[in-house]
Structure formats: C-alpha cells, structure tokens
Design a protein around this motif. Sequence first.
Motif, mmCIF file in Angstrom:
data_model
loop_
_atom_site.group_PDB
_atom_site.id
_atom_site.type_symbol
_atom_site.label_atom_id
_atom_site.label_comp_id
_atom_site.label_asym_id
_atom_site.label_seq_id
_atom_site.Cartn_x
_atom_site.Cartn_y
_atom_site.Cartn_z
ATOM 1 N N THR A 40 -6.553 -19.404 -5.657
ATOM 2 C CA THR A 40 -6.545 -20.697 -6.484
ATOM 3 C C THR A 40 -4.777 -21.198 -6.264
ATOM 4 O OG1 THR A 40 -6.467 -19.804 -8.738
ATOM 5 C CG2 THR A 40 -8.468 -21.030 -7.661
ATOM 6 N N ILE A 252 -0.135 -22.421 -14.321
ATOM 7 C CA ILE A 252 -1.448 -22.239 -14.870
ATOM 8 C C ILE A 252 -2.333 -23.223 -14.893
ATOM 9 C CG2 ILE A 252 -2.886 -20.965 -16.364
ATOM 10 C CD1 ILE A 252 -1.405 -19.127 -14.786
ATOM 11 N N ASN A 253 -1.666 -24.411 -15.585
ATOM 12 C CA ASN A 253 -2.493 -25.703 -15.579
ATOM 13 C C ASN A 253 -2.807 -26.550 -13.943
ATOM 14 O OD1 ASN A 253 -0.101 -26.594 -17.971
ATOM 15 N ND2 ASN A 253 -2.481 -25.728 -18.142
ATOM 16 N N LYS A 255 -3.380 -24.377 -11.330
ATOM 17 C CA LYS A 255 -4.124 -23.502 -10.685
ATOM 18 C C LYS A 255 -5.563 -23.923 -11.184
ATOM 19 C CE LYS A 255 -3.848 -19.089 -10.125
ATOM 20 N NZ LYS A 255 -3.657 -17.649 -10.240
ATOM 21 N N GLN A 256 -5.755 -24.117 -12.611
ATOM 22 C CA GLN A 256 -6.766 -24.377 -13.015
ATOM 23 C C GLN A 256 -7.513 -25.761 -12.427
ATOM 24 O OE1 GLN A 256 -5.969 -24.584 -17.213
ATOM 25 N NE2 GLN A 256 -6.505 -22.288 -17.474
ATOM 26 N N SER A 259 -10.009 -24.241 -9.984
ATOM 27 C CA SER A 259 -11.052 -23.107 -10.337
ATOM 28 C C SER A 259 -12.409 -23.528 -10.172
ATOM 29 C CB SER A 259 -10.796 -22.964 -11.904
ATOM 30 O OG SER A 259 -10.977 -24.068 -12.744
#
Length: 295
Positions: A40, A252-253, A255-256, A259
């Motif tokens: 991701t 991280i935001n 990549k999510q 997901s």
Amino acid sequence: MPTGEDSERVVLKPLPRAVENVADDPSLHNPLARQERLSTGWFGVVVEFDGVVVEDTSDLHIKAWLQLADEEGKSRPLQFALKRADGMKNEQVVQEVFCWSRAPMEVRRLCARKEELYAALAGNHKPPVVPGVPLFLETLVKHNVPAGVVSSAPEARMQSALAATGLKHAFQTVVTGDDVYRGRPDPEAYLFAAQQLGRPTVRCVVVGNSNQSVEAARECGMRAVVVAGRKPLYELGAADLVVRGLDELSFINLKQLFSDEESVEAQSDEPELEPELEEEPAISRPTMTMDYWPQ
C-alpha cells in the motif's frame, strides 16, 4: 409434508474469492519490483497548486474578470458563474461559463488581456506558501513517493509562481493549463500527471481544496484528500479524507487510503446455488382402536 417456512428456497452464496491487486503487473520479471507494487506504500500524489501549495488567489482572479468585463462592455458575470470558473482554464471560462465568444482569435485575445489584468493586480506580490507544505513534501521524498503539482494557469505564470516558492525540486512533474485542453472538474490534468509519475490512477491521491477536485479525482478513479482550511468540513464530505491543513496529513494516512484493496470481496460471476430441499419422510403413528382398551 414440509411446512410453509420449509418450502422457501435457501440461497447459499459462494465464498468470496481473493481480490487481484489492481497495482500488480505480472509482466514484471523482477519479483522484488512486483512485490513493491503490491504494498500500500506504492502510490503517487497529485497536488493542486493554488489553495494547497500556496494561498488561494481566487479573489484576484475574480477582480481581473470583472475588470475585463467592464473594459469590453460586457455584463458582469454573476457570483455563481465566477464560482464555477474557479479552477478552470481561461479559455473554458470565456467560451463555456461567461459565453463571451467562441472565435479562436477573440478567445485568445480576451484570455491574454485577463492575464495582464491579473498580473497588474498581483504586482510583485507572490502568494505565500501554505504552512505545513514543505514538511509534507519532505515526507513524500523520504518515503520515495513521487509527487506532481497541477494548475490550470498558463505555463509562464505557473512556472514563475512555483519558482518563487522554492519547492520546485520536490515535484517530479508540473502540469499547467497549456498541457491540457480542459481544467477542473475535468480530470485530464490528473490523468496526465499520473502518467508522468508512472503510477496507475487507482494508486494516486489527489490533494485539493474543493469539491471540484473531488469530482475530478472520482472521475478517473483516484483517491481524494481535501485541505479544508477555513471551509466547513461538512461541505467536503465526499472526499476520502478531509484535513484542516497539510500538517495533519501523514504518510500513514495516505497508505490507509489503499488498505481496502486487501479486504474488499469480489463479486462472483458464478450463479448463486439453490440446493433442492429434500422432503422429510412422513412419520407413521399407530392408530388407536377400540380393541386396545381392556374390557
């Protein structure tokens, strides 16, 4: 005999099948490169310039259009037309929004004059960089995420404004109004930026500041993040993620946002199974006769 409830058919749905990753490329001979695409963290970012990288300058554009209307003796555009023109190319505004002319030479003349009026209003003032943008771009570089910047402005004005920010090195591609036929909400600029970044549209994130950005991103299958600024958050609910500023947006935001590719269940093309119900055998019960009772 089966009862009314037993006679209803029971539909058994097939088990969900594994979803093929949309970013996978079986033609790659390097297994490590193919494995990298499956994660991701393999995506690209397309950033709107005006309103995201630098402060919004829509007020100056509105003043330039109103001055141009007065010079040409045309009726002043209404507020909803000026709002609709935000993010569009000058040629689109003249032909489709204000309906001033469709003659190519006249359209070019009006657009050139509008740029002159805008430059006079802006003067030597360059719009300041929005807080949090340099740190956000550094984060993308740190994680090897390619980024492109998009604007509907002519190339000369866009290149000058981008050079003034000192952030040109952080973008792998720059898409201006001269590179495409249509601006927002048409997704052409986003598609061209994704092509230049070497990422499929389903693995790109658009960072904009309006619902027009969300509409264009949805049109080409990209994820949409909106930087709300002072706008009410409830007006931007169509985006995948809404933040007040880029300082709230992390790797991280981003990549999510991808997901769900690993958890979405694909719809099976096979017909649903409808098993036949076996009838329950009739239970024989002894019959009572008068001979059974003792005398």
